[in-house]
Scaffold this active site. Structure first.
Site, PDB file in Angstrom:
ATOM      1  N   GLN A 170       0.808  -1.177  -0.019  1.00 37.13           N
ATOM      2  CA  GLN A 170       0.024  -0.295   0.130  1.00 37.13           C
ATOM      3  C   GLN A 170       0.794   1.354  -0.041  1.00 37.13           C
ATOM      4  O   GLN A 170       0.746   2.195  -0.734  1.00 37.13           O
ATOM      5  CB  GLN A 170      -0.952   0.094   1.377  1.00 37.13           C
ATOM      6  CG  GLN A 170      -1.873   1.206   1.252  1.00 37.13           C
ATOM      7  CD  GLN A 170      -2.714   1.449   2.465  1.00 37.13           C
ATOM      8  OE1 GLN A 170      -1.969   0.782   3.785  1.00 37.13           O
ATOM      9  NE2 GLN A 170      -3.641   2.339   2.616  1.00 37.13           N
ATOM     10  N   TYR A 215       1.416  -7.582  15.546  1.00 41.19           N
ATOM     11  CA  TYR A 215       1.828  -6.386  15.021  1.00 41.19           C
ATOM     12  C   TYR A 215       2.421  -5.255  15.669  1.00 41.19           C
ATOM     13  O   TYR A 215       3.765  -4.813  15.447  1.00 41.19           O
ATOM     14  CB  TYR A 215       0.770  -5.777  13.896  1.00 41.19           C
ATOM     15  CG  TYR A 215       1.221  -4.902  13.181  1.00 41.19           C
ATOM     16  CD1 TYR A 215       0.615  -3.429  13.102  1.00 41.19           C
ATOM     17  CD2 TYR A 215       1.934  -4.952  11.996  1.00 41.19           C
ATOM     18  CE1 TYR A 215       0.814  -2.303  12.355  1.00 41.19           C
ATOM     19  CE2 TYR A 215       2.154  -3.777  10.982  1.00 41.19           C
ATOM     20  CZ  TYR A 215       1.594  -2.362  11.490  1.00 41.19           C
ATOM     21  OH  TYR A 215       1.750  -1.505  10.698  1.00 41.19           O
ATOM     22  N   LYS A 266       6.432  -3.861  16.099  1.00 39.09           N
ATOM     23  CA  LYS A 266       6.717  -2.585  15.630  1.00 39.09           C
ATOM     24  C   LYS A 266       7.472  -1.830  16.950  1.00 39.09           C
ATOM     25  O   LYS A 266       8.393  -1.038  16.534  1.00 39.09           O
ATOM     26  CB  LYS A 266       5.597  -1.537  15.361  1.00 39.09           C
ATOM     27  CG  LYS A 266       5.001  -2.106  13.712  1.00 39.09           C
ATOM     28  CD  LYS A 266       5.999  -1.792  12.786  1.00 39.09           C
ATOM     29  CE  LYS A 266       5.438  -2.270  11.511  1.00 39.09           C
ATOM     30  NZ  LYS A 266       6.527  -1.859  10.370  1.00 39.09           N
TER      31      LYS A 266
HETATM   32  C1  VAH Z   1      -3.122  -1.939  10.105  1.00 37.48           C
HETATM   33  N1  VAH Z   1      -2.925   0.029   8.425  1.00 37.48           N
HETATM   34  O1  VAH Z   1      -4.273  -1.632  10.262  1.00 37.48           O
HETATM   35  C2  VAH Z   1      -2.273  -0.718   9.514  1.00 37.48           C
HETATM   36  C3  VAH Z   1      -2.025   0.268  10.612  1.00 37.48           C
HETATM   37  C4  VAH Z   1      -2.391   1.551  12.415  1.00 37.48           C
HETATM   38  C5  VAH Z   1      -2.934   0.465  11.643  1.00 37.48           C
HETATM   39  O2  VAH Z   1      -0.538  -0.034  11.043  1.00 37.48           O
HETATM   40  O3  VAH Z   1      -2.481  -2.873  10.701  1.00 37.48           O
END
Ligand code: VAH
Length: 313
Positions: A13, A143, A147
């Site tokens: 993206q 996630y 990060k």
């Molecule tokens: C997600 N678009 O939804 C990403 C983003 C803050 C969200 O990191 O995982």
């Protein structure tokens, strides 16, 4: 000196728009796009393109040598919703790709690194409104954990090896050029597609779920201005808070209704509600404003106009 850029995850993206923007600035031949597969033929045909596995250090190193790369934008990652389904794969992709690039920079094989973080580094115990640059960070998603760990390593490599790595905590990004890919904030992209195709949208978050969002044009401009900033003005080497506009599904639906009168929205929250509930509602990005002159441009009205006109075409 004009950088020679490698974008890893160029079909994604952010990567797909970053590639076009960087090619506009530095010239097509200065920007090598790469991804694990070529699922964006237009991009691959528009300039240098390599098939590259972001977790394969040998492949990355030979690509850097072959093209004389100076700057790497590491945009490959597994996003929040998909990462909850495949934790091991998400950790491997999100972390090992970063270690490969940071090690190549430590060993002076490349000069500068951009690495995307996310507001997903904040968790349920983080202050929800106007979330500060430095605050409690107990992310509860795979996630977000990857990060947060990545941010700590970026700062460590800068402080201990002098690596010039720069990073932004992106909000949810809205764009029309690529289809959504596994993000929790992707409802804010889907809704425009469905509004045009069906005149209605079933939202997987509840109507009052306010999240920090940003239009892709703003995100790309922020990324490039951070990378072009003088090194000593980049005082934060973990990752910068960045804010665009915060809204919830009922608010974006109301703006769409002004452009598509019969549009209707319904709500059917799924597993992504728990992810969204762990994130802040709004972000304090005063550090980015003070250190390298950041200023967002797109509000929800401007985003909606641009999304609908581009998707209609
Ligand atoms: C997600 N678009 O939804 C990403 C983003 C803050 C969200 O990191 O995982």
């Amino acid at each position: 000196m004009t950088p020679k850029i490698l974008i890893i995850g160029a079909c994604g993206q952010i990567g797909s728009e970053l590639t076009l923007a960087l090619r506009d600035i530095y010239g097509v031949s200065q920007v090598v796009a790469s991804d694990i597969r070529n699922n964006n033929p237009e991009l691959a045909a528009s300039g240098p393109f390599e098939i590259l596995d972001a977790t394969n250090k040998e492949q990355i190193e030979s690509c850097i040598e072959e093209h004389g790369i100076t700057d790497v934008y590491l945009m490959a990652a597994m996003l929040s919703a998909t990462a909850e389904k495949y934790p091991d794969k998400a950790w491997n992709l999100n972390m090992n790709s970063l270690f490969h690039i940071l090690d190549l920079a430590r060993d002076k094989k490349i000069k500068k690194v951009f690495w995307p973080s996310s507001i997903a580094v904040f968790g349920p115990s983080t202050p929800k409104e106007h979330t500060p640059q430095q605050t409690i960070m107990e992310p509860s998603t795979v996630y977000g954990i990857s990060k947060l760990a990545g941010e700590r390593w970026c700062e460590y490599y800068h402080k201990n090896y002098g690596v010039d790595v720069r990073s932004i905590r992106y909000p949810g990004l809205i764009s029309w050029k690529t289809l959504p890919g596994g993000g929790t904030t992707d409802y804010a992209i889907d809704i425009y597609h469905q509004a045009l195709e069906k005149g209605s949208y079933e939202c997987f978050l509840d109507e009052k779920t306010t999240l920090p969002m940003m239009y892709m044009d703003d995100a790309i401009r922020a990324t490039i201005s951070l990378m072009q900033a003088e090194s000593d003005s980049v005082k934060i080497r973990s990752s910068y808070n960045l804010a665009g506009v915060s809204f919830n599904p009922s608010e974006i639906a109301a703006v769409i209704k002004k452009h598509i009168s019969g549009f209707s929205i319904s709500y059917k929250p799924d597993f992504r509600q728990k992810i969204a509930d762990s994130w802040p509602g709004s972000i304090d990005d005063s550090a980015a404003r003070d250190h390298w002159g950041w200023e967002s441009k797109f509000d929800l009205e401007a985003i909606t106009k641009d999304m609908l006109s581009n998707l209609r075409n």
